[in-house]
Design a protein around this motif. Structure first.
Motif, mmCIF file in Angstrom:
data_model
loop_
_atom_site.group_PDB
_atom_site.id
_atom_site.type_symbol
_atom_site.label_atom_id
_atom_site.label_comp_id
_atom_site.label_asym_id
_atom_site.label_seq_id
_atom_site.Cartn_x
_atom_site.Cartn_y
_atom_site.Cartn_z
ATOM 1 N N ALA A 57 0.213 -0.349 8.226
ATOM 2 C CA ALA A 57 -0.107 -0.888 7.085
ATOM 3 C C ALA A 57 -2.338 -1.826 7.339
ATOM 4 C CB ALA A 57 -0.039 -1.444 5.902
ATOM 5 N N ILE A 58 -1.852 -2.281 8.209
ATOM 6 C CA ILE A 58 -3.864 -2.823 8.381
ATOM 7 C C ILE A 58 -4.948 -1.475 8.753
ATOM 8 C CG2 ILE A 58 -5.162 -3.978 10.052
ATOM 9 C CD1 ILE A 58 -3.088 -6.182 9.413
ATOM 10 N N ASN A 59 -4.026 -0.526 9.704
ATOM 11 C CA ASN A 59 -4.147 0.300 10.192
ATOM 12 C C ASN A 59 -4.837 1.703 9.642
ATOM 13 O OD1 ASN A 59 -4.593 -0.336 13.149
ATOM 14 N ND2 ASN A 59 -2.361 0.394 13.765
ATOM 15 N N GLU A 60 -3.757 1.388 8.242
ATOM 16 C CA GLU A 60 -3.824 2.705 7.799
ATOM 17 C C GLU A 60 -4.967 2.036 6.248
ATOM 18 O OE1 GLU A 60 -0.410 3.549 6.653
ATOM 19 O OE2 GLU A 60 -0.296 4.835 8.745
ATOM 20 N N ALA A 61 -5.788 0.835 6.040
ATOM 21 C CA ALA A 61 -5.840 0.116 5.423
ATOM 22 C C ALA A 61 -7.099 0.123 4.995
ATOM 23 C CB ALA A 61 -5.572 -1.101 4.984
ATOM 24 N N SER A 62 -7.766 0.402 3.794
ATOM 25 C CA SER A 62 -9.350 0.692 3.200
ATOM 26 C C SER A 62 -10.430 -0.953 3.247
ATOM 27 C CB SER A 62 -9.404 1.487 1.716
ATOM 28 O OG SER A 62 -8.967 0.189 0.974
ATOM 29 N N ASP A 63 -11.653 -0.433 3.297
ATOM 30 C CA ASP A 63 -11.808 -2.031 3.353
ATOM 31 C C ASP A 63 -12.309 -2.744 1.865
ATOM 32 O OD1 ASP A 63 -12.879 -0.903 5.915
ATOM 33 O OD2 ASP A 63 -15.008 0.332 5.474
ATOM 34 N N THR A 64 -11.988 -1.515 0.920
ATOM 35 C CA THR A 64 -11.422 -2.569 -0.676
ATOM 36 C C THR A 64 -10.136 -3.004 -0.923
ATOM 37 O OG1 THR A 64 -12.147 -0.745 -1.623
ATOM 38 C CG2 THR A 64 -14.060 -1.774 -0.974
ATOM 39 N N GLY A 65 -9.387 -3.415 -1.764
ATOM 40 C CA GLY A 65 -8.679 -3.266 -2.528
ATOM 41 C C GLY A 65 -8.379 -4.291 -3.649
ATOM 42 N N ASP A 66 -8.034 -3.574 -4.724
ATOM 43 C CA ASP A 66 -7.965 -4.253 -5.772
ATOM 44 C C ASP A 66 -6.983 -5.452 -6.867
ATOM 45 O OD1 ASP A 66 -5.506 -2.631 -5.852
ATOM 46 O OD2 ASP A 66 -5.841 -1.949 -8.327
ATOM 47 N N MET B 132 10.811 -17.378 5.844
ATOM 48 C CA MET B 132 11.652 -16.185 5.091
ATOM 49 C C MET B 132 11.170 -16.125 3.936
ATOM 50 S SD MET B 132 13.931 -15.779 7.907
ATOM 51 C CE MET B 132 14.803 -14.809 7.125
ATOM 52 N N ASP B 133 10.515 -16.925 2.971
ATOM 53 C CA ASP B 133 10.461 -16.367 1.714
ATOM 54 C C ASP B 133 8.528 -15.683 1.893
ATOM 55 O OD1 ASP B 133 12.120 -17.791 0.616
ATOM 56 O OD2 ASP B 133 10.941 -19.612 -0.480
ATOM 57 N N PHE B 134 8.104 -15.407 2.815
ATOM 58 C CA PHE B 134 6.303 -15.243 3.331
ATOM 59 C C PHE B 134 7.151 -13.887 3.638
ATOM 60 C CE2 PHE B 134 2.448 -15.834 5.599
ATOM 61 C CZ PHE B 134 1.470 -15.281 5.018
ATOM 62 N N ALA B 135 7.268 -13.831 4.557
ATOM 63 C CA ALA B 135 8.226 -13.093 4.934
ATOM 64 C C ALA B 135 8.534 -11.898 4.229
ATOM 65 C CB ALA B 135 9.166 -12.881 6.048
ATOM 66 N N ARG B 136 10.284 -11.996 3.116
ATOM 67 C CA ARG B 136 10.090 -11.191 1.694
ATOM 68 C C ARG B 136 9.354 -10.427 0.990
ATOM 69 N NH1 ARG B 136 14.480 -14.544 2.111
ATOM 70 N NH2 ARG B 136 13.839 -16.162 1.086
ATOM 71 N N TYR B 137 8.339 -11.634 0.576
ATOM 72 C CA TYR B 137 7.055 -11.175 -0.671
ATOM 73 C C TYR B 137 6.564 -10.142 0.726
ATOM 74 C CZ TYR B 137 2.418 -11.371 -2.107
ATOM 75 O OH TYR B 137 1.639 -11.110 -2.761
ATOM 76 N N ILE B 138 6.375 -10.458 2.291
ATOM 77 C CA ILE B 138 5.641 -9.568 2.293
ATOM 78 C C ILE B 138 5.899 -7.686 2.366
ATOM 79 C CG2 ILE B 138 4.898 -8.335 5.023
ATOM 80 C CD1 ILE B 138 3.835 -11.327 5.500
ATOM 81 N N THR B 139 7.534 -8.033 3.008
ATOM 82 C CA THR B 139 8.898 -6.661 3.003
ATOM 83 C C THR B 139 8.612 -5.835 1.685
ATOM 84 O OG1 THR B 139 9.989 -8.031 3.047
ATOM 85 C CG2 THR B 139 9.239 -7.400 5.604
ATOM 86 N N SER B 140 9.118 -7.689 0.623
ATOM 87 C CA SER B 140 9.290 -6.415 -0.875
ATOM 88 C C SER B 140 7.754 -6.322 -1.280
ATOM 89 C CB SER B 140 10.152 -7.788 -1.383
ATOM 90 O OG SER B 140 10.012 -8.504 -2.024
ATOM 91 N N THR B 141 7.294 -6.639 -1.349
ATOM 92 C CA THR B 141 5.773 -6.831 -2.154
ATOM 93 C C THR B 141 4.688 -6.115 -1.615
ATOM 94 O OG1 THR B 141 6.460 -8.683 -3.986
ATOM 95 C CG2 THR B 141 4.112 -7.684 -3.650
ATOM 96 N N VAL B 142 3.884 -6.501 -0.609
ATOM 97 C CA VAL B 142 2.954 -6.031 0.133
ATOM 98 C C VAL B 142 2.908 -4.824 0.494
ATOM 99 C CG1 VAL B 142 0.628 -6.119 1.584
ATOM 100 C CG2 VAL B 142 1.795 -8.364 0.807
ATOM 101 N N ILE B 143 4.034 -4.332 1.277
ATOM 102 C CA ILE B 143 4.732 -3.357 2.209
ATOM 103 C C ILE B 143 4.575 -2.218 1.529
ATOM 104 C CG2 ILE B 143 6.034 -2.312 3.767
ATOM 105 C CD1 ILE B 143 4.528 -3.683 5.428
ATOM 106 N N TYR B 144 5.323 -2.142 -0.206
ATOM 107 C CA TYR B 144 5.503 -1.224 -0.958
ATOM 108 C C TYR B 144 4.517 -0.535 -1.956
ATOM 109 C CZ TYR B 144 10.336 0.004 0.539
ATOM 110 O OH TYR B 144 11.589 -0.273 0.874
ATOM 111 N N ASN B 145 3.040 -1.769 -1.702
ATOM 112 C CA ASN B 145 1.986 -1.609 -2.280
ATOM 113 C C ASN B 145 0.535 -1.480 -1.402
ATOM 114 O OD1 ASN B 145 2.751 -1.904 -5.647
ATOM 115 N ND2 ASN B 145 3.695 -3.512 -4.160
ATOM 116 N N THR B 146 0.876 -0.868 -0.652
ATOM 117 C CA THR B 146 -0.333 -1.625 0.496
ATOM 118 C C THR B 146 -2.056 -0.918 0.156
ATOM 119 O OG1 THR B 146 0.172 0.621 1.568
ATOM 120 C CG2 THR B 146 0.796 -1.853 2.647
ATOM 121 N N GLN B 147 -1.761 0.072 -0.646
ATOM 122 C CA GLN B 147 -3.084 1.249 -1.138
ATOM 123 C C GLN B 147 -3.526 0.007 -1.557
ATOM 124 O OE1 GLN B 147 0.128 1.498 -1.695
ATOM 125 N NE2 GLN B 147 0.459 2.242 -4.838
ATOM 126 N N HIS B 148 -3.087 -1.240 -2.341
ATOM 127 C CA HIS B 148 -3.731 -2.246 -3.458
ATOM 128 C C HIS B 148 -5.001 -3.045 -2.881
ATOM 129 C CE1 HIS B 148 -2.433 -0.091 -6.742
ATOM 130 N NE2 HIS B 148 -1.168 -0.579 -6.401
#
Length: 151
Positions: free
Chosen positions: A5-14, A48-64
Motif C-alpha cells: 500500500a505504501i508503494n502505491e500511495a500518493s503524497d497526500t491523504g485526507d 494485536m489491536d494495532f494490527a486489527r486496526y491496520i488490517t480492518s481499517t487502513v488496508i481497506y482505505n489506503t486511498q485516503h
C-alpha cells in the motif's frame, strides 16, 4: 500488505491526521503497559489491536492516506513488535521484490480479464516459493512466509 500500500500511495491523504492520531494512541498504550511493571500481556493486546486496526481499517482505505502516514504506521508497528521480539521481517533483495511485484501485476491483469486459471497458477507457484498472495477487494498484496522460505 501495508508495504505494498505504501508503494502505491500518493503524497497526500485526507485522513492522515486520523491515522497518525490512532498510531500515537497505540504507541502510548503500549508504552503505558510496559511502564506498568512490564505488563507484557497489555503490550501484546495493544499490538494485536494495532494490527486489527491496520488490517480492518487502513488496508481497506489506503486511498485516503499518504505514503508518509502509511510509512509512519508501519514503522511504529514494527518498532513495537520488535521491542517484544515477535516480528522478524525477512529482507529481500530489491531485484527479487521487483520480480515478485511484476508477477503480482501480471496476475492482477489476468484476474481482470477473468483468466482465473492462469492467475491461480501464478499464485500457486509463488506460494511454493514462500510468497503468500492476498486479494483484498480489487487490490492484491503479498508477503513472505518465513517458514516456507526456510524449507
Amino acid at each position: 500488505m501495508l508495504t505494498e500500500a505504501i508503494n502505491e500511495a500518493s503524497d497526500t491523504g485526507d485522513k492522515d491526521a486520523e491515522l497518525l492520531s490512532r498510531v500515537n494512541e497505540f504507541v502510548s498504550s503500549f508504552e503505558n503497559s510496559l511502564n506498568n511493571d512490564i505488563n507484557t500481556s497489555g503490550a501484546v493486546a495493544t499490538l494485536m489491536d494495532f494490527a486489527r486496526y491496520i488490517t480492518s481499517t487502513v488496508i481497506y482505505n489506503t486511498q485516503h492516506y499518504s505514503r508518509n502516514a502509511l510509512t509512519n504506521a508501519l514503522t511504529a508497528f514494527s518498532d513495537l513488535a520488535n521491542i517484544l521480539g515477535i516480528l522478524n521481517r525477512t529482507r529481500l533483495p530489491p531485484t527479487l521484490v521487483s520480480l515478485i511485484s511484476t508477477l503480482i501485476k501480471v496476475r492482477s491483469q489476468l484476474r481482470a480479464k477473468k483468466m482465473f486459471d492462469v492467475a491461480d497458477e501464478i499464485r500457486n507457484e509463488l506460494s511454493k516459493l514462500g510468497v503468500v498472495v492476498s486479494d483484498v477487494g480489487n487490490k492484491t498484496y503479498w508477503y513472505i512466509d518465513r517458514d516456507k522460505l526456510m524449507q
